[in-house]
Motif scaffolding. Structure first.
Motif, PDB file in Angstrom:
ATOM      1  N   GLU B 128     -17.745   5.909 -99.502  1.00 59.27           N
ATOM      2  CA  GLU B 128     -18.042   5.987-100.941  1.00 59.27           C
ATOM      3  C   GLU B 128     -19.360   6.711-101.164  1.00 59.27           C
ATOM      4  O   GLU B 128     -19.482   7.548-102.069  1.00 59.27           O
ATOM      5  CB  GLU B 128     -18.112   4.572-101.536  1.00 59.27           C
ATOM      6  CG  GLU B 128     -16.744   3.999-101.850  1.00 59.27           C
ATOM      7  CD  GLU B 128     -16.792   2.503-102.109  1.00 59.27           C
ATOM      8  OE1 GLU B 128     -17.881   1.995-102.461  1.00 59.27           O
ATOM      9  OE2 GLU B 128     -15.745   1.848-101.961  1.00 59.27           O
ATOM     10  N   ALA B 129     -20.366   6.396-100.340  1.00 57.59           N
ATOM     11  CA  ALA B 129     -21.670   7.041-100.483  1.00 57.59           C
ATOM     12  C   ALA B 129     -21.551   8.539-100.263  1.00 57.59           C
ATOM     13  O   ALA B 129     -22.116   9.347-101.015  1.00 57.59           O
ATOM     14  CB  ALA B 129     -22.655   6.427 -99.494  1.00 57.59           C
ATOM     15  N   ALA B 130     -20.775   8.924 -99.220  1.00 55.33           N
ATOM     16  CA  ALA B 130     -20.614  10.340 -98.921  1.00 55.33           C
ATOM     17  C   ALA B 130     -19.929  11.058-100.088  1.00 55.33           C
ATOM     18  O   ALA B 130     -20.325  12.159-100.482  1.00 55.33           O
ATOM     19  CB  ALA B 130     -19.794  10.510 -97.649  1.00 55.33           C
ATOM     20  N   MET B 135     -19.775  15.081-101.253  1.00 52.32           N
ATOM     21  CA  MET B 135     -18.981  15.623-100.150  1.00 52.32           C
ATOM     22  C   MET B 135     -17.504  15.553-100.509  1.00 52.32           C
ATOM     23  O   MET B 135     -17.057  14.578-101.110  1.00 52.32           O
ATOM     24  CB  MET B 135     -19.197  14.800 -98.876  1.00 52.32           C
ATOM     25  CG  MET B 135     -20.538  14.995 -98.224  1.00 52.32           C
ATOM     26  SD  MET B 135     -20.522  14.239 -96.589  1.00 52.32           S
ATOM     27  CE  MET B 135     -22.266  14.110 -96.285  1.00 52.32           C
ATOM     28  N   SER B 136     -16.767  16.569-100.107  1.00 51.97           N
ATOM     29  CA  SER B 136     -15.321  16.525-100.324  1.00 51.97           C
ATOM     30  C   SER B 136     -14.719  15.569 -99.291  1.00 51.97           C
ATOM     31  O   SER B 136     -15.391  15.154 -98.346  1.00 51.97           O
ATOM     32  CB  SER B 136     -14.721  17.914-100.164  1.00 51.97           C
ATOM     33  OG  SER B 136     -14.773  18.285 -98.812  1.00 51.97           O
ATOM     34  N   ARG B 137     -13.441  15.235 -99.458  1.00 50.83           N
ATOM     35  CA  ARG B 137     -12.799  14.310 -98.525  1.00 50.83           C
ATOM     36  C   ARG B 137     -12.886  14.811 -97.087  1.00 50.83           C
ATOM     37  O   ARG B 137     -13.217  14.068 -96.170  1.00 50.83           O
ATOM     38  CB  ARG B 137     -11.317  14.145 -98.899  1.00 50.83           C
ATOM     39  CG  ARG B 137     -11.112  13.154-100.004  1.00 50.83           C
ATOM     40  CD  ARG B 137      -9.653  13.044-100.363  1.00 50.83           C
ATOM     41  NE  ARG B 137      -9.424  11.837-101.144  1.00 50.83           N
ATOM     42  CZ  ARG B 137      -9.327  10.640-100.619  1.00 50.83           C
ATOM     43  NH1 ARG B 137      -9.395  10.490 -99.313  1.00 50.83           N
ATOM     44  NH2 ARG B 137      -9.142   9.579-101.390  1.00 50.83           N
ATOM     45  N   THR B 138     -12.583  16.099 -96.896  1.00 49.67           N
ATOM     46  CA  THR B 138     -12.576  16.630 -95.530  1.00 49.67           C
ATOM     47  C   THR B 138     -13.988  16.658 -94.953  1.00 49.67           C
ATOM     48  O   THR B 138     -14.188  16.366 -93.777  1.00 49.67           O
ATOM     49  CB  THR B 138     -11.981  18.048 -95.480  1.00 49.67           C
ATOM     50  OG1 THR B 138     -12.490  18.796 -96.566  1.00 49.67           O
ATOM     51  CG2 THR B 138     -10.477  18.013 -95.533  1.00 49.67           C
ATOM     52  N   LEU B 139     -14.962  17.033 -95.787  1.00 49.87           N
ATOM     53  CA  LEU B 139     -16.339  17.098 -95.294  1.00 49.87           C
ATOM     54  C   LEU B 139     -16.811  15.693 -94.912  1.00 49.87           C
ATOM     55  O   LEU B 139     -17.445  15.498 -93.871  1.00 49.87           O
ATOM     56  CB  LEU B 139     -17.258  17.697 -96.357  1.00 49.87           C
ATOM     57  CG  LEU B 139     -18.650  18.088 -95.853  1.00 49.87           C
ATOM     58  CD1 LEU B 139     -18.559  19.218 -94.837  1.00 49.87           C
ATOM     59  CD2 LEU B 139     -19.559  18.492 -97.000  1.00 49.87           C
ATOM     60  N   PHE B 141     -14.946  13.272 -93.980  1.00 47.14           N
ATOM     61  CA  PHE B 141     -14.238  12.911 -92.754  1.00 47.14           C
ATOM     62  C   PHE B 141     -14.961  13.500 -91.542  1.00 47.14           C
ATOM     63  O   PHE B 141     -15.233  12.828 -90.561  1.00 47.14           O
ATOM     64  CB  PHE B 141     -12.798  13.426 -92.825  1.00 47.14           C
ATOM     65  CG  PHE B 141     -11.992  13.124 -91.598  1.00 47.14           C
ATOM     66  CD1 PHE B 141     -11.460  11.869 -91.404  1.00 47.14           C
ATOM     67  CD2 PHE B 141     -11.780  14.097 -90.629  1.00 47.14           C
ATOM     68  CE1 PHE B 141     -10.733  11.582 -90.263  1.00 47.14           C
ATOM     69  CE2 PHE B 141     -11.060  13.816 -89.492  1.00 47.14           C
ATOM     70  CZ  PHE B 141     -10.531  12.554 -89.314  1.00 47.14           C
ATOM     71  N   ARG B 142     -15.309  14.799 -91.675  1.00 46.47           N
ATOM     72  CA  ARG B 142     -15.896  15.506 -90.530  1.00 46.47           C
ATOM     73  C   ARG B 142     -17.324  15.014 -90.235  1.00 46.47           C
ATOM     74  O   ARG B 142     -17.710  14.856 -89.078  1.00 46.47           O
ATOM     75  CB  ARG B 142     -15.900  16.998 -90.844  1.00 46.47           C
ATOM     76  CG  ARG B 142     -16.213  17.882 -89.672  1.00 46.47           C
ATOM     77  CD  ARG B 142     -15.714  19.291 -89.915  1.00 46.47           C
ATOM     78  NE  ARG B 142     -16.233  19.895 -91.128  1.00 46.47           N
ATOM     79  CZ  ARG B 142     -17.425  20.488 -91.204  1.00 46.47           C
ATOM     80  NH1 ARG B 142     -18.197  20.562 -90.164  1.00 46.47           N
ATOM     81  NH2 ARG B 142     -17.829  21.017 -92.340  1.00 46.47           N
ATOM     82  N   LEU B 146     -15.603  10.935 -88.532  1.00 48.34           N
ATOM     83  CA  LEU B 146     -15.257  11.345 -87.171  1.00 48.34           C
ATOM     84  C   LEU B 146     -16.354  11.055 -86.135  1.00 48.34           C
ATOM     85  O   LEU B 146     -16.053  10.564 -85.051  1.00 48.34           O
ATOM     86  CB  LEU B 146     -14.863  12.835 -87.167  1.00 48.34           C
ATOM     87  CG  LEU B 146     -13.923  13.259 -86.051  1.00 48.34           C
ATOM     88  CD1 LEU B 146     -12.660  12.415 -86.040  1.00 48.34           C
ATOM     89  CD2 LEU B 146     -13.569  14.733 -86.197  1.00 48.34           C
ATOM     90  N   PRO B 147     -17.656  11.342 -86.449  1.00 47.43           N
ATOM     91  CA  PRO B 147     -18.677  11.053 -85.432  1.00 47.43           C
ATOM     92  C   PRO B 147     -18.760   9.572 -85.083  1.00 47.43           C
ATOM     93  O   PRO B 147     -19.165   9.209 -83.978  1.00 47.43           O
ATOM     94  CB  PRO B 147     -19.977  11.510 -86.091  1.00 47.43           C
ATOM     95  CG  PRO B 147     -19.578  12.418 -87.183  1.00 47.43           C
ATOM     96  CD  PRO B 147     -18.250  11.939 -87.654  1.00 47.43           C
TER      97      PRO B 147
END
Lengths: 258, 229
Positions: B128-130, B135-139, B141-142, B146-147
């Motif tokens: 939610e913060a991102a 940030m877009s959904r993919t960003l 995620f990345r 993912l990390p």
């Protein structure tokens, strides 16, 4: 091949499956038999092994740790070959002590290997259960004067079994599926029967997929039984059913459900 | 020690193929696991259904039977379908390719569950913060999900790897010259089955030990940003 209709193709597939179904079920019976024998024998061995594994005596702990590590760290297929084919290297010795008649039999070797294998995995699962028994319960038992065998029999083992049950259910399923390897040493279990039918009839995927569906059904049957047992044993841990007077108001959500 | 009668090189060759098959299968399993976890957690009912069926069916059938289905069944199925449309196709399956794709396909079902658990373990507040800072959904995620997934997924993935590397022994039934198959051939040649299967088992044990050490290292690495009590 004449390009016939889709319907007759489906009909033909059903016919093939229908005709070989009794044979496959016969194989499934052997699969279940081997599973039950190995699971029961394995459990009998696993309890003392787990106790030795948590013992404070290094002479008891380390050999058992080595045994568990070897059987969990190597493929079951190697273990089966090691016992079934490997025993041939010592046939003279085994004959002298009168065991060769057993080791010559694929059935005996299969059950022996599966038992040793599942005993190692089960011992490790039970060890986890024993070590997860809350320390306070053991202290309380000691405080009321229980010690040694009585403490294990009344407090630690019953609790450890209950804690280990979900993992043990998975182990039983894994063992059940692992029995398919006995077909490689010529036993006619479900996989073995399927391989023979395929080799004779060339209906490769119809037969294998039917066999797969039988495995699938039994697998989820085993899991269902374990869930029932877990539910049965966990009665005292569940919340009371919400039908009791007044409990409705307590559990009513304060936020509207999304 | 074990007297291998000059056949030790066969075990060594087999060991290399076993490790190679294991790594290739794991790569396929990781890819399928990510896709499967995405399917299970997606809002689309179709994706959920497909991923659910995949994990349910694969985990309910023995690996050996699945290997037989894929290696022998799939080519026949394709040939039969092609014949129905009047084509004559002959498919010659490469055992190495068939082996690692099958194993990857099977263990993809297990990594799916591992990744699903790991994705769910990431606090939703972070996502939610991102999203809140644009940030877009993919960003998101990345950069955010993912990390961190590795931290939660590594213990489970390590387990899958241990089971997978042992399951490579089953590929010997489709004649791929990996460790188990080569041990079998050598054992028959010199008639010392116990010696060779025991040597092979020790090599598998060696892989397990090395894998455990690497897993510990990897978990320390994945947890490097986490404060410990």
């Amino acid at each position: 091949m004449e390009p016939d209709g889709l319907l007759s193709g489906i009909y033909r597939t059903f016919q093939i499956v229908w005709e070989s179904f009794p044979q496959l079920l016969g194989g499934a019976l052997l699969t279940i038999e081997i599973t039950i024998i190995s699971v029961l024998l394995g459990l009998c061995f696993a309890v003392p092994l787990a106790l030795a594994r948590v013992s404070s005596n290094p002479l008891l702990r380390w050999p058992v740790y080595g045994y568990i590590f070897y059987f969990r760290g190597t493929p079951l297929l190697v273990q089966i070959f090691l016992i079934y084919y490997g025993s041939g290297q010592f046939s003279d010795f085994l004959e002298d002590i009168g065991l060769w008649t057993y080791f010559r039999e694929a059935y005996f070797c299969a059950v022996l290997t599966l038992t040793l294998n599942t005993a190692a995995y089960t011992a490790e699962i039970l060890r986890g259960g024993i070590q997860a028994v809350p320390h306070g319960e053991i202290e309380a038992a000691r405080a009321v004067g229980m010690s040694g065998g009585l403490l294990y029999r009344r407090i630690i083992l019953p609790k450890a079994f209950r804690l280990a049950l979900p993992a043990y259910g998975n182990e039983v399923v894994f063992l059940f599926q692992a029995t398919s390897l006995v077909s490689i040493i010529t036993l006619m279990d479900l996989t073995g029967v399927a391989r023979v039918i395929v080799a004779r009839s060339f209906h490769v995927y119809e037969i294998y997929i039917t066999a797969g569906l039988i495995y699938l059904t039994i697998t989820y049957g085993i899991l269902w039984v374990f869930r029932k047992v877990e539910f049965h044993l966990g009665g005292h841990l569940r919340e009371r059913p919400a039908t009791a007077v007044g409990s409705k108001a307590v559990v009513a959500p304060t936020v509207a459900p999304r | 020690m074990l007297d291998l009668r000059g056949y030790g090189w066969m075990l060594w060759d087999g060991l290399q193929i076993t490790i190679l098959v294991g790594i290739c299968s794991m790569a396929v399993a990781l890819l399928l696991g990510l896709i499967g976890a995405w399917g299970k957690l997606s809002k689309s009912k179709i994706a959920q259904g497909l991923a659910g069926t995949y994990t349910t069916v694969i985990r309910g059938i023995p690996e050996l039977l699945l290997i037989l289905i894929v290696y022998y069944g799939a080519p026949t199925l394709i040939q039969n379908i092609a014949a129905r449309f009047g084509h004559d196709v002959i498919i010659d399956v490469n055992p190495f390719l068939a082996g690692f794709i099958t194993l990857g396909f099977i263990y993809g079902a297990f990594t799916t569950e591992v990744f699903r658990g790991a994705f769910l373990a990431i606090p939703s507040g972070q996502i939610e913060a991102a999203r809140a800072i644009g940030m877009s959904r993919t960003l998101a995620f990345r950069r955010v999900i993912l990390p961190q997934v590795w931290r939660f997924a590594l213990p489970g993935l390590g387990n899958v790897w241990m089971v997978l590397i042992k399951a490579t022994a089953l590929i010997s039934v489709i004649q791929l010259p990996e460790l188990m198959r080569n041990a079998d051939v050598a054992a028959r040649a010199v008639r010392l089955p116990f010696t060779f299967f025991f040597a092979a088992s020790l090599l598998y044990l060696g892989i397990t030990i090395v894998s455990m050490l690497i897993q510990q290292r990897a978990e320390t690495w994945a947890n490097r940003g986490v404060r410990r009590a």
